[in-house]
Design a protein around this motif. Sequence first.
Motif, short mmCIF file in Angstrom:
data_model
loop_
_atom_site.label_atom_id
_atom_site.label_comp_id
_atom_site.label_asym_id
_atom_site.label_seq_id
_atom_site.Cartn_x
_atom_site.Cartn_y
_atom_site.Cartn_z
N ARG A 229 0.81 -1.21 0.00
CA ARG A 229 0.00 0.00 0.00
C ARG A 229 0.86 1.27 0.00
O ARG A 229 0.46 2.31 -0.54
CB ARG A 229 -0.93 0.01 1.23
N SER B 80 1.48 -6.87 -2.26
CA SER B 80 0.63 -7.25 -1.13
C SER B 80 -0.82 -7.24 -1.60
O SER B 80 -1.15 -6.69 -2.65
CB SER B 80 0.80 -6.26 0.02
N THR C 261 -3.62 -15.76 0.47
CA THR C 261 -4.56 -15.93 -0.65
C THR C 261 -3.90 -15.58 -1.98
O THR C 261 -4.57 -15.41 -2.98
CB THR C 261 -5.82 -15.06 -0.43
N SER D 259 3.44 -3.66 5.42
CA SER D 259 3.50 -3.62 6.89
C SER D 259 3.94 -4.94 7.50
O SER D 259 4.51 -4.97 8.59
CB SER D 259 2.13 -3.22 7.45
P1 FAD Z 1 -0.62 -1.82 4.96
O1 FAD Z 1 -0.82 -2.78 6.04
O2 FAD Z 1 -1.53 -0.64 4.87
O3 FAD Z 1 0.88 -1.31 5.10
C1 FAD Z 1 1.43 -0.33 4.29
C2 FAD Z 1 2.81 -0.04 4.82
O4 FAD Z 1 3.46 0.87 3.98
C3 FAD Z 1 2.81 0.58 6.22
O5 FAD Z 1 3.61 -0.19 7.08
C4 FAD Z 1 3.40 1.97 6.00
O6 FAD Z 1 4.23 2.40 7.07
C5 FAD Z 1 4.22 1.75 4.76
N1 FAD Z 1 4.41 2.96 3.97
C6 FAD Z 1 3.48 3.87 3.57
N2 FAD Z 1 4.05 4.81 2.79
C7 FAD Z 1 5.36 4.51 2.71
C8 FAD Z 1 6.46 5.10 2.04
N3 FAD Z 1 6.31 6.20 1.27
N4 FAD Z 1 7.66 4.54 2.17
C9 FAD Z 1 7.84 3.42 2.94
N5 FAD Z 1 6.82 2.80 3.58
C10 FAD Z 1 5.61 3.34 3.46
N6 FAD Z 1 -2.35 -9.71 2.42
C11 FAD Z 1 -1.36 -10.07 1.55
O7 FAD Z 1 -0.41 -9.32 1.34
N7 FAD Z 1 -1.43 -11.26 0.90
C12 FAD Z 1 -2.43 -12.14 1.08
O8 FAD Z 1 -2.44 -13.20 0.42
C13 FAD Z 1 -3.48 -11.81 1.99
N8 FAD Z 1 -4.49 -12.67 2.24
C14 FAD Z 1 -5.43 -12.33 3.17
C15 FAD Z 1 -6.41 -13.25 3.51
C16 FAD Z 1 -7.36 -12.95 4.47
C17 FAD Z 1 -8.40 -13.96 4.81
C18 FAD Z 1 -7.32 -11.68 5.10
C19 FAD Z 1 -8.33 -11.33 6.15
C20 FAD Z 1 -6.35 -10.76 4.78
C21 FAD Z 1 -5.40 -11.06 3.81
N9 FAD Z 1 -4.39 -10.16 3.47
C22 FAD Z 1 -3.40 -10.54 2.63
C23 FAD Z 1 -4.44 -8.76 3.92
C24 FAD Z 1 -3.52 -8.46 5.08
O9 FAD Z 1 -4.23 -8.68 6.30
C25 FAD Z 1 -3.09 -6.98 5.03
O10 FAD Z 1 -4.25 -6.16 5.01
C26 FAD Z 1 -2.23 -6.62 3.83
O11 FAD Z 1 -1.17 -7.53 3.72
C27 FAD Z 1 -1.70 -5.21 3.99
O12 FAD Z 1 -0.98 -4.86 2.87
P2 FAD Z 1 0.17 -3.76 3.00
O13 FAD Z 1 1.19 -4.22 3.96
O14 FAD Z 1 0.59 -3.42 1.62
O15 FAD Z 1 -0.65 -2.50 3.55
#
Ligand code: FAD
Length: 324
Positions: A212, A237, A255, A270
């Motif tokens: 994200r 992600s 997933t 994250s």
């Molecule tokens: P976030 O959790 O929002 O993290 C974003 C990160 O980016 C934060 O740590 C923030 O500090 C950092 N950031 C923001 N801007 C910057 C920047 N400019 N420079 C550096 N860092 C920055 N997730 C998966 O990934 N894969 C799966 O297969 C998957 N399956 C799932 C299955 C189920 C049943 C459920 C309930 C959830 C699933 N999820 C899965 C979702 C998972 O729970 C998280 O919501 C997801 O992984 C979050 O993605 P993220 O880390 O990209 O986003």
Amino acid sequence: MAEVLVYVDHVDGAVRKPTLELLTLARRIGDPVAVALGAGAANTAATLAEHGAVKVLTDEAAEYADYLVVPKVDALQAAVEAVSAAGSLAAVLVPSSAEAKEIAARLALRIGSGVITDAVDVEADDKGPVATQSVFAASYSTKTRVSKGTPVITVKPNSAPVEAAPAAGTVEALSVTFSAQATGTKVTGRTPRESTGRPELTEAAIVVSGGRGVNGSENFSIIEALADSLGAAVGASRAAVDAGWYPHTNQVGQTGKSVSPQLYIANGISGAIQHRAGMQTSKTIVAVNKDAEAPIFDLVDYGVVGDLFEVVPQLTEEIKTRKG
Ligand code: FAD
């Protein structure tokens, strides 16, 4: 010495890397006998011999491409029976692709044994093959053995090194009689995926992922540029995929796809448990995240607290400069 059947994943005779990794593991247990099916099967022999196959059983029948998995199950069953009749068979090793896992499960049922899926290591003790699996989102490692019959074990890509180990690689035609179910489900067409020129995500030695924090599909170009500087695959992600910034085929996690590369670089991710589930067995993990408290930092080997829009392009330039 007992023999170990290795199911060969190949494209028109070009052997895919996970099969060569299986040969490394197979040699720990016994003499590898490769089973190559479909068009170009005989062309796999030289590569398989270079990596330890003492024998290569081939069959190029059209049924393997024309129908779904059952003809391949028939062929592997024939190979199991032929090898068992001639000597002793220690195990059947199969790559952990979606298709091969279905083949493995069906084969185990046919031969009255058990299947272990997604092993990350295979070795043998005095009671036979033991597989290591990484379970509960990679929080635990378990050792498993099949207690009845010849174990069928699927192994995740990047679980073993590819090693040169020249062997005879004698080619023998495998005699297969297809079962009544073999022609039950016909393949009516295939649509090749558009090539990005990058390695396949689950097989890549290096994966560079964005989450994200990448903040938009257009910004994924900096993730791709870093990946390309390293010859890596691109992962994402679920947050990035759900936002429509990158295709679902590139999602890493519970997933999505499960990867186990030598190097995994997570950018703006994250480190949620569901993401970890797909990458925690990576050998070296690097994260770039601007939040020093992000959970991803609990599992990294190297962490950079910083803005990915500053860090990633600098890293890409540095890699390009060092590569010359
Ligand atoms: P976030 O959790 O929002 O993290 C974003 C990160 O980016 C934060 O740590 C923030 O500090 C950092 N950031 C923001 N801007 C910057 C920047 N400019 N420079 C550096 N860092 C920055 N997730 C998966 O990934 N894969 C799966 O297969 C998957 N399956 C799932 C299955 C189920 C049943 C459920 C309930 C959830 C699933 N999820 C899965 C979702 C998972 O729970 C998280 O919501 C997801 O992984 C979050 O993605 P993220 O880390 O990209 O986003």
